[in-house]
Design a protein around this motif. Structure first.
Motif, PDB file in Angstrom:
ATOM      1  N   VAL D   9      14.429 -47.212  21.487  1.00  0.00           N
ATOM      2  CA  VAL D   9      14.185 -47.819  19.951  1.00  0.00           C
ATOM      3  C   VAL D   9      14.243 -49.223  19.965  1.00  0.00           C
ATOM      4  CG1 VAL D   9      15.125 -48.041  17.454  1.00  0.00           C
ATOM      5  CG2 VAL D   9      15.018 -45.836  18.630  1.00  0.00           C
ATOM      6  N   LEU D  10      15.219 -49.911  20.811  1.00  0.00           N
ATOM      7  CA  LEU D  10      15.394 -51.407  20.857  1.00  0.00           C
ATOM      8  C   LEU D  10      14.263 -51.819  21.202  1.00  0.00           C
ATOM      9  CD1 LEU D  10      19.001 -51.483  21.731  1.00  0.00           C
ATOM     10  CD2 LEU D  10      17.957 -52.470  19.615  1.00  0.00           C
ATOM     11  N   GLU D  11      13.453 -51.397  22.405  1.00  0.00           N
ATOM     12  CA  GLU D  11      12.173 -51.865  23.254  1.00  0.00           C
ATOM     13  C   GLU D  11      11.105 -51.641  22.230  1.00  0.00           C
ATOM     14  OE1 GLU D  11      12.461 -51.113  27.239  1.00  0.00           O
ATOM     15  OE2 GLU D  11      14.355 -52.400  27.205  1.00  0.00           O
ATOM     16  N   GLN D  12      11.229 -50.852  21.296  1.00  0.00           N
ATOM     17  CA  GLN D  12      10.035 -50.811  20.302  1.00  0.00           C
ATOM     18  C   GLN D  12      10.080 -51.918  19.304  1.00  0.00           C
ATOM     19  OE1 GLN D  12       9.935 -47.007  18.587  1.00  0.00           O
ATOM     20  NE2 GLN D  12      10.011 -45.991  20.440  1.00  0.00           N
ATOM     21  N   LEU D  13      11.248 -52.445  18.607  1.00  0.00           N
ATOM     22  CA  LEU D  13      11.656 -53.403  17.828  1.00  0.00           C
ATOM     23  C   LEU D  13      11.456 -54.655  18.560  1.00  0.00           C
ATOM     24  CD1 LEU D  13      15.073 -52.031  16.214  1.00  0.00           C
ATOM     25  CD2 LEU D  13      12.709 -52.250  15.243  1.00  0.00           C
ATOM     26  N   TYR D  14      11.943 -54.971  19.879  1.00  0.00           N
ATOM     27  CA  TYR D  14      11.756 -56.307  20.600  1.00  0.00           C
ATOM     28  C   TYR D  14      11.215 -55.992  21.844  1.00  0.00           C
ATOM     29  CZ  TYR D  14      15.397 -56.497  16.938  1.00  0.00           C
ATOM     30  OH  TYR D  14      16.217 -56.368  15.598  1.00  0.00           O
ATOM     31  N   PRO D  15      10.015 -55.849  21.860  1.00  0.00           N
ATOM     32  CA  PRO D  15       9.405 -55.511  23.284  1.00  0.00           C
ATOM     33  C   PRO D  15       9.780 -56.554  24.358  1.00  0.00           C
ATOM     34  CG  PRO D  15       7.776 -55.152  21.664  1.00  0.00           C
ATOM     35  CD  PRO D  15       8.977 -55.562  20.994  1.00  0.00           C
ATOM     36  N   PRO D  16      10.184 -56.125  25.441  1.00  0.00           N
ATOM     37  CA  PRO D  16      10.541 -57.170  26.540  1.00  0.00           C
ATOM     38  C   PRO D  16       9.500 -57.859  27.054  1.00  0.00           C
ATOM     39  CG  PRO D  16      11.660 -54.938  27.031  1.00  0.00           C
ATOM     40  CD  PRO D  16      10.618 -54.763  25.741  1.00  0.00           C
ATOM     41  N   GLY D  26      17.246 -57.062  27.863  1.00  0.00           N
ATOM     42  CA  GLY D  26      17.322 -55.766  28.107  1.00  0.00           C
ATOM     43  C   GLY D  26      18.888 -55.158  28.340  1.00  0.00           C
ATOM     44  N   LEU D  27      18.884 -53.935  28.842  1.00  0.00           N
ATOM     45  CA  LEU D  27      20.122 -53.714  29.329  1.00  0.00           C
ATOM     46  C   LEU D  27      20.692 -54.350  30.404  1.00  0.00           C
ATOM     47  CD1 LEU D  27      21.766 -50.956  28.467  1.00  0.00           C
ATOM     48  CD2 LEU D  27      20.614 -49.692  30.355  1.00  0.00           C
ATOM     49  N   ALA D  98      19.119 -58.875  23.272  1.00  0.00           N
ATOM     50  CA  ALA D  98      17.582 -59.095  22.616  1.00  0.00           C
ATOM     51  C   ALA D  98      17.629 -60.524  22.137  1.00  0.00           C
ATOM     52  CB  ALA D  98      17.350 -58.246  21.426  1.00  0.00           C
ATOM     53  N   HIS D  99      16.909 -61.374  22.954  1.00  0.00           N
ATOM     54  CA  HIS D  99      17.219 -62.938  22.735  1.00  0.00           C
ATOM     55  C   HIS D  99      15.899 -63.454  22.245  1.00  0.00           C
ATOM     56  CE1 HIS D  99      18.438 -67.163  24.390  1.00  0.00           C
ATOM     57  NE2 HIS D  99      18.524 -66.837  23.211  1.00  0.00           N
ATOM     58  N   THR D 100      15.105 -64.040  22.907  1.00  0.00           N
ATOM     59  CA  THR D 100      13.747 -64.789  22.493  1.00  0.00           C
ATOM     60  C   THR D 100      12.832 -63.487  22.285  1.00  0.00           C
ATOM     61  OG1 THR D 100      12.981 -64.736  24.882  1.00  0.00           O
ATOM     62  CG2 THR D 100      13.916 -66.701  23.858  1.00  0.00           C
ATOM     63  N   ASN D 101      12.840 -62.288  22.637  1.00  0.00           N
ATOM     64  CA  ASN D 101      12.089 -61.287  22.097  1.00  0.00           C
ATOM     65  C   ASN D 101      12.400 -60.793  20.660  1.00  0.00           C
ATOM     66  OD1 ASN D 101      14.441 -60.269  23.326  1.00  0.00           O
ATOM     67  ND2 ASN D 101      13.508 -58.422  23.933  1.00  0.00           N
ATOM     68  N   SER D 128       4.346 -70.311  22.552  1.00  0.00           N
ATOM     69  CA  SER D 128       4.840 -70.566  24.031  1.00  0.00           C
ATOM     70  C   SER D 128       4.745 -69.327  24.565  1.00  0.00           C
ATOM     71  CB  SER D 128       6.382 -71.341  23.981  1.00  0.00           C
ATOM     72  OG  SER D 128       6.922 -71.220  25.101  1.00  0.00           O
ATOM     73  N   GLU D 129       4.143 -69.229  25.655  1.00  0.00           N
ATOM     74  CA  GLU D 129       3.933 -68.234  26.449  1.00  0.00           C
ATOM     75  C   GLU D 129       3.211 -67.274  25.668  1.00  0.00           C
ATOM     76  OE1 GLU D 129       7.278 -66.907  28.877  1.00  0.00           O
ATOM     77  OE2 GLU D 129       7.469 -68.915  29.691  1.00  0.00           O
ATOM     78  N   ASP D 130       2.289 -67.702  24.953  1.00  0.00           N
ATOM     79  CA  ASP D 130       1.651 -66.636  23.795  1.00  0.00           C
ATOM     80  C   ASP D 130       2.620 -66.032  22.873  1.00  0.00           C
ATOM     81  OD1 ASP D 130      -0.621 -66.723  25.163  1.00  0.00           O
ATOM     82  OD2 ASP D 130      -0.364 -65.280  26.610  1.00  0.00           O
ATOM     83  N   GLN D 131       3.553 -66.470  22.714  1.00  0.00           N
ATOM     84  CA  GLN D 131       4.632 -66.222  21.668  1.00  0.00           C
ATOM     85  C   GLN D 131       4.554 -67.023  20.481  1.00  0.00           C
ATOM     86  OE1 GLN D 131       5.622 -63.058  21.208  1.00  0.00           O
ATOM     87  NE2 GLN D 131       4.452 -62.458  23.384  1.00  0.00           N
ATOM     88  N   GLU D 132       4.951 -66.588  19.371  1.00  0.00           N
ATOM     89  CA  GLU D 132       4.923 -67.557  18.153  1.00  0.00           C
ATOM     90  C   GLU D 132       6.367 -67.981  18.080  1.00  0.00           C
ATOM     91  OE1 GLU D 132       3.126 -65.546  14.732  1.00  0.00           O
ATOM     92  OE2 GLU D 132       1.154 -66.121  15.455  1.00  0.00           O
ATOM     93  N   LEU D 133       6.728 -69.224  18.079  1.00  0.00           N
ATOM     94  CA  LEU D 133       8.143 -69.617  18.068  1.00  0.00           C
ATOM     95  C   LEU D 133       8.354 -70.456  16.942  1.00  0.00           C
ATOM     96  CD1 LEU D 133       9.126 -70.693  21.681  1.00  0.00           C
ATOM     97  CD2 LEU D 133       9.201 -68.493  20.876  1.00  0.00           C
ATOM     98  N   GLY D 134       9.472 -70.037  16.097  1.00  0.00           N
ATOM     99  CA  GLY D 134       9.693 -70.936  14.838  1.00  0.00           C
ATOM    100  C   GLY D 134       8.852 -70.681  13.823  1.00  0.00           C
ATOM    101  N   ARG D 135       9.067 -70.901  12.629  1.00  0.00           N
ATOM    102  CA  ARG D 135       8.306 -70.566  11.417  1.00  0.00           C
ATOM    103  C   ARG D 135       8.138 -72.029  10.602  1.00  0.00           C
ATOM    104  NH1 ARG D 135       6.074 -66.717  13.090  1.00  0.00           N
ATOM    105  NH2 ARG D 135       5.056 -66.471  11.162  1.00  0.00           N
ATOM    106  N   VAL D 136       7.289 -71.975   9.842  1.00  0.00           N
ATOM    107  CA  VAL D 136       6.862 -73.052   8.781  1.00  0.00           C
ATOM    108  C   VAL D 136       6.310 -72.491   7.606  1.00  0.00           C
ATOM    109  CG1 VAL D 136       5.535 -75.058   8.397  1.00  0.00           C
ATOM    110  CG2 VAL D 136       6.237 -74.507  10.689  1.00  0.00           C
ATOM    111  N   GLY D 137       6.757 -72.960   6.479  1.00  0.00           N
ATOM    112  CA  GLY D 137       6.661 -72.463   5.230  1.00  0.00           C
ATOM    113  C   GLY D 137       6.901 -73.406   3.905  1.00  0.00           C
ATOM    114  N   GLU D 138       6.234 -73.121   2.816  1.00  0.00           N
ATOM    115  CA  GLU D 138       6.397 -73.907   1.738  1.00  0.00           C
ATOM    116  C   GLU D 138       7.490 -73.153   0.671  1.00  0.00           C
ATOM    117  OE1 GLU D 138       4.858 -76.758   0.758  1.00  0.00           O
ATOM    118  OE2 GLU D 138       3.433 -76.964   2.369  1.00  0.00           O
TER     119      GLU D 138
END
Lengths: 292, 292, 292, 292, 292, 292
Positions: D9-16, D26-27, D98-101, D128-138
């Protein structure tokens, strides 16, 4: 006389341990047991130098520059390095190189250039890997930059490009720094040595201009616009070493020793070397091409 | 006119994204809001060029070579870079550099040198970081190497060292490769392009000699002893770009644009450039100094 | 008095050769011949500090932190570093930085922080590149961690963030290790020094938590849960050095010397600093937001 | 329920595969076949968190921060990492990280912090490495910087250090950039995003001051003195993710899930946090210690 | 007896500071306060060795090879390293490794192999990081290479692969160089030592063949075709150290010490080891498979 | 037939662009214009192979392993590489190497080993630099590990060391992975391929043991203790390619092609290869030397 005997004398004159760690000196081709009767000396182990060795019956070529500074993975004749190795081996001509270990020897390459500059006693320009590189010394009496350059040019073998000079032709020079071969990495040492002029070769636009700009900044702060620069030509300045080596070998070995007649300077001729530019004090400077 | 407006035009002519990643181009000194009325163009941002700008009242200097290619940690006047930055700032003179982005532009540095060589249509010599570096093209008709070099010399501004040539003066050349500035890293591309002659600058002994040895090995295998080499001088060959840039700016901006009168070639004079060596077919070759 | 004279005194106090090799200390802007009549001292060379220097008529700013630790390639006003350099130069304000060479001097930055901690005799915390970094010493008598922190806070200039402490407020501390500036790379040295508390700044979550976990593991093995951590603020802890420097310069140079009134601590205010959290012995801990 | 089922379940929520390449997720301890009945959630896998797991009978601890980000060569209890591994294994408690994932997941760490800031729709701060890091919004409507910080503080768990702010308390903020954890490497992205305020943690003196200097330079050029900075605390800002994770696991797994009651923020208390400094508009600023 | 007491004796025998910098020696699992009554010695900390320790009731395993030479990021049982750590910890079995520090000790691994080769006094083969690696010595009297290999094989524990030999079975050997473990990086030192035979393990095709080709070239130049090579097996050659360690521990500690009965050599059997090939002087060599 | 013609056929069979980037393949010695009448094929270009070529009058040697994988700086006969180059050139024997480009060709080295293992259709084991390395396939029907190894041994040329096997002789194998030459870097790919046995060479103690420990851990978790390992010998396994190459060349070129009779396996004999160890099911295991 066996090749091993010649190698033994060369390694006394130029101990391999005094070469820089990146260098590749020593016996490059040949079998220590093969006989040596005639030796040819040159700055570079080019195809024409090897052909001359074959033509005159030399068993051994001794050069300043290494043939295989970068390692090779093939000796097929499809590359120049491979063709050179092949010519050496199929003609039983050995090759020995003394490079940075000859630079630092006395007599050696640096010492020969110092003599041509008119220096007697000298001290090292810098130290690298525990070896003294380059020389610094005082002329017997100050001369103008132009006179210094002309005297050096007269001592060098003729070359297409001649001797290039950066600085005021009428500036006085007394303290001389020099480094055989490509010298654009040692400007800081030259400044530390407080030399009036730096004699070396293969100077490129950016390092030379930056060195001159430092001199210009020093002048603005009240000092002299020195060091001036003299590019004596890589081949010409290092070939000064060969006659001395010939005498050393003749005195120690029962072999015939000759200087190669091949000029291995890559430059064959120069055009556009305007007479008035050689005399910047001439009244009418040339007005050619761009920037007009 | 604001500096920002001039910068905007320059970045259309020479987009910063087309510079190589190691390069440092763009606005080096100045405030985008400061006014610009007069612009001075030069190859190098030397102290004398800045002094000329101050003397003539220029607000902006545009050069080919970056002032701060390597980062600096001080602008104190104790170094030439610091003194240059200080002179610019205290005199309100801005500096803009277009280097490898100007090399690849059309019109640009490579194109200007190609024109001086007599080439019309050209293709790239090589590609680096998605940019086309250097040019290759065919002359309208074959000429001798000597004639080619003399024609190029006539198009270049006069310089102390002139144009150095490696190869047979009577050899025929038709296909020309060229690269503005220091070109000794592109010999493989030149051979791939099957050029008869390579025009560039700042060639050093070892790369030039190795390139000529490959040509010699090719000749031994039945081919031509090419490419020949032409070292046109770093400053001289890149200064060809400046007149075209002057016209571009004059046509697009309401500012006065001048070429610097300062020769930033570091070499001031040459000695020992023997007349007979310039004509290797002359009967009596010089017999001087060493190697005799 | 010339700038060169001030530099000479500064280089006696803080010899450049005692700086770490990665550091960039010394004269960052100015001409050695320019006059100096008034000097302003600050921790950081910010735009507001330079503006203050201009406003009060200072000719020279001396800071602890280098302006150009990383080399710059432009001084255009489009970057903060460029704007700062430009402001300095157009206003004839020189800048001198004494950083890791001031850290290790006595009197110096480490010594000033040691005094604020109540230490008399100290020994070095560690040695890097032959220089003693940080100090270790014993308090005259043990105090609680809370008392120690409060005494230090009273000696520091006021700052938004105050002094952060990790550890039992009632724990006893006697042996103190300290390092001015960012100290999260020296925990191993602190443990080797058997310090009860480590005073430094800029501690981040992971290094601080790992250091506290080592202390926790030591406690589980029967030892004390030390070293405790005190983050005194980077700006606040290093500004302790400035008054001593003012006195040194006043005693040696005929110039006016002032402390900057600009707080260069980036933090302007703090919210959510719950009063009960400042007193973890208070009965009712806050129950806010997440984790409830 | 087997550990393997929870991991699934964790690896579905946060794919390694969505973790950064330098991360270690991971484990970390446990056997996939061991049973899991009770799960404890925390930001950091400290010794006290493991002790809490043992005390409450949890079979599995899930944390945000990796226990073994740097590889270990020993699990002896003489180091904190070894003691932690030993406590986990001898008590049959598994550990999953589960860290950067988790940072990039939605719902995840970045999304939880965005909600606490009052942002609805957001876009990525950087990639970074095809992953979206951080958020921006109004924000729904602009607020003062002080009000923004106070609202965020109210949403965060109480911490000793509170929320540190750099900028004018009365400045208006509308566009918000944020990055969970240590964010001082992303200032360039924040400027590209044209954010008024940047919410992150673990900001150090030099990066924070340099970012504020860039804002100051922008202000001098006619712009706004932004982005302002908000350091929300590493532990506090990342703990916002835990309640959401608890709900996700409760809804998907037949296990008991609890939040750890251990605050793993290393800071226990703060002193010298002057009331007047918290209100820089107060009439009488403190006059303490140095710099007076 | 506490584990700490055993560790203290081991660190006297094999000081950790004498290990190579890349090595990972010392206590790998366990708590210094846990009791030790029974110790098991082995070359490798495999799962079967740990199972044997559990089965016989050993509290401590001492091995030559590190379990965690490369750092690990997880101790989950899904990897062999994790499963091994888990088995150790859940069964309260400690692990201690003495690797390159045991190699250089006397008595130690190198000394044990020297004894098995029949050497009395020896000198170091080479020096690395101030430690003497490998040994060189003279046999009491010369023997044939075959006799030397057979004598060594008789001293080694039986292994599937036996002892591989490169060289003339009837060649004479007197001077022996040796290095426990993988030795194909030390051929230059072996040649400098003028050894007739080099005993080591884990020799691969290319290094072994190149070493033999150098010997062949030496033979062509009039020398001996040496050094011969003896690959004694990594496990077998290093297991020679264990009986001596057992005696040392029994004499110094009040604990039971046993040798593991698990062969940790990975090779279980060999096929195609033709009898005639073992005797290359046999008349009819085999004619099988390819190359016929 | 000219050498260039043979090279042309070889480059069709083994395109140089399919070699790995670190490899050094192609023509190593010779002139493209020299005649070729007789070709000798071998795994390694040793001095004895060159001597055989001279003895039988071969003009060209084709080997799998490069002579000059690492670049050389001298061809003097004082090193084995120099002596080999000299022997080739003075005897007009050319050398051509097809290494990783022959590994991946079909027919080629990997395919020949797959055939010897009894595999028909195969897929790649892994991909490196866009080339398929190694093969994986299914046996027609499962066999025991011992039977598989014996069948492979029968297909290989006889060697001193035979074929080493790690695993249960009675274990069943059906899916086979293989990689010619040294294969201890590809265990992860072998596990991904779910192979029962991995056939390669030059396996060292640590990688082989770690691979077997992973298999042991998999077995503990309920799986099979695979992959088993088969070390078929570097020379023996790669020599399988030569007969096929002989047929290819005979069919395409009008030259005589022979296989070298020199075994370039460095190992000459093995001792201590106990008969009972070859049959681990034998009742009385040997009791020799250490560990008793």
């Amino acid at each position: 006389m066996r090749l091993a005997d010649v190698v033994s004398v060369l390694e006394q004159l130029y101990p391999p341990a005094t070469a820089q760690s990146w260098d590749q000196v020593g016996l490059v081709a040949g079998d220590p047991e093969q006989p040596v009767r005639r030796v040819l000396l040159a700055v570079d182990p080019t195809l024409d130098v090897v052909a001359e060795a074959v033509a005159v019956g030399a068993d051994l070529v001794i050069t300043h520059h290494p043939l295989l500074l970068r390692g090779i993975h093939s000796v097929a004749t499809t590359s120049a390095k491979g063709a050179t190795v092949t010519e050496l081996l199929v003609n039983d001509v050995a090759l020995y190189c003394a490079h940075t270990n000859a630079d630092v020897a006395d007599p050696g390459v640096g010492q020969a250039l110092a003599s041509a500059c008119g220096l007697a006693a000298t001290e090292p320009l810098t130290v690298s890997e525990d070896q003294e590189l380059g020389r610094v010394g005082e002329l017997a009496e100050p001369v103008t930059l132009r006179a210094f350059a002309e005297r050096l040019a007269a001592a060098l073998p003729a070359s297409a490009g001649g001797v290039r000079v950066s600085g005021d032709p009428d500036g006085q020079v007394s303290r001389v720094a020099l480094l055989g071969g490509a010298g654009d990495g040692e400007f800081a040492a030259v400044r530390r040595a407080r030399a009036d002029v730096y004699v070396t070769a293969d100077l490129r636009h950016h390092p030379a201009l930056e060195a001159r700009e430092e001199a210009r900044a020093a002048q603005r702060a009240g000092g002299a616009p020195t060091p001036y620069l003299v590019d004596a030509g890589h081949w010409a300045s290092e070939s000064l070493w060969l006659p001395g080596l010939r005498e050393l070998l003749r005195s120690r070995l029962d072999v015939q020793v000759d200087l190669s007649t091949v000029r291995t300077d890559p430059w064959d001729f120069v055009v556009g070397c305007d007479d008035r530019l050689l005399r910047p004090d001439a009244p009418d400077q040339p007005e050619r091409g761009a920037l007009t």
